[in-house]
Motif scaffolding. Sequence first.
Motif, mmCIF file in Angstrom:
data_model
loop_
_atom_site.group_PDB
_atom_site.id
_atom_site.type_symbol
_atom_site.label_atom_id
_atom_site.label_comp_id
_atom_site.label_asym_id
_atom_site.label_seq_id
_atom_site.Cartn_x
_atom_site.Cartn_y
_atom_site.Cartn_z
ATOM 1 N N ALA A 90 0.818 -1.238 -0.116
ATOM 2 C CA ALA A 90 0.021 -0.123 0.134
ATOM 3 C C ALA A 90 0.986 1.225 -0.129
ATOM 4 N N THR A 91 0.509 2.121 -0.905
ATOM 5 C CA THR A 91 1.382 3.473 -0.986
ATOM 6 C C THR A 91 0.638 4.609 -0.425
ATOM 7 N N THR A 92 -0.794 4.316 -0.145
ATOM 8 C CA THR A 92 -1.545 5.489 0.465
ATOM 9 C C THR A 92 -2.222 5.051 1.628
ATOM 10 N N LEU A 93 -2.774 6.012 2.444
ATOM 11 C CA LEU A 93 -3.440 5.667 3.944
ATOM 12 C C LEU A 93 -4.638 5.005 3.431
ATOM 13 N N ARG A 94 -5.578 5.760 2.324
ATOM 14 C CA ARG A 94 -6.716 5.247 1.941
ATOM 15 C C ARG A 94 -6.634 4.050 1.501
ATOM 16 N N GLU A 95 -5.652 3.546 0.920
ATOM 17 C CA GLU A 95 -5.508 2.085 0.329
ATOM 18 C C GLU A 95 -5.040 1.212 1.575
ATOM 19 N N ALA A 96 -4.272 1.569 2.438
ATOM 20 C CA ALA A 96 -4.005 0.804 3.637
ATOM 21 C C ALA A 96 -5.187 0.566 4.569
ATOM 22 N N ASP A 97 -6.173 1.698 4.504
ATOM 23 C CA ASP A 97 -7.246 1.694 5.378
ATOM 24 C C ASP A 97 -8.335 0.524 4.990
ATOM 25 N N HIS A 98 -8.468 0.627 3.630
ATOM 26 C CA HIS A 98 -9.429 -0.575 3.011
ATOM 27 C C HIS A 98 -8.444 -1.988 3.256
ATOM 28 N N LEU A 99 -7.452 -2.016 2.944
ATOM 29 C CA LEU A 99 -6.564 -3.452 3.058
ATOM 30 C C LEU A 99 -6.832 -3.917 4.764
ATOM 31 N N LEU A 100 -6.513 -2.970 5.612
ATOM 32 C CA LEU A 100 -6.779 -3.129 6.967
ATOM 33 C C LEU A 100 -8.067 -3.566 7.385
#
Length: 175
Positions: free
Chosen positions: A16-26
């Motif tokens: 993940a390179t963005t917080l939004r992407e990491a939030d969704h993955l989490l």
Amino acid sequence: MTPPAAPYVLGVDTDATTLREADHLLRALAAELALPEGAFGCTHLVRDGRPRVALSLAAAGAEPVLRTARDRLAARGYEVRDGAWDENGRAVLFPGAAGLTGTLTVAELLARSAIDRVTVLGTPDEPAPDTWLVTRDHVRPHWQDGRLVLAAMPAVGGTLVPFEDPDPTPCCADH
């Protein structure tokens, strides 16, 4: 990021390179792994030769669940390790997070969630308990000295909003 009474913490390296992407993955991983209700899930900015957003998962009394999660994540190709990436994780999943929607007072926010404290940018004092906070349905506190702290900023009509904007404008959006 070490929540009280949660000695076992799992770190997950991601692409993940963005917080939004990491939030969704989490959120997706937490649902898939059936983490218990009181689990903590945080994002961590990693700035080594490969900048990215890593994750950490912790839950009191859930070491067997997290050990199973470790095996399942490793089998899917994630690099998994014991411990968080740093002590200042940005909490996405935490007890009470789902109930922090709409507008509520600072006292309600503190009573309903694992957040320990609210600070206001540009002021040395904490806000009064009856100060209204417009959550924008996006509350992302950070771990500071073992406490979960939400940074807020003044908004219209004497209210507060969380410092982190749910829909940030990407850098260089006008180029």
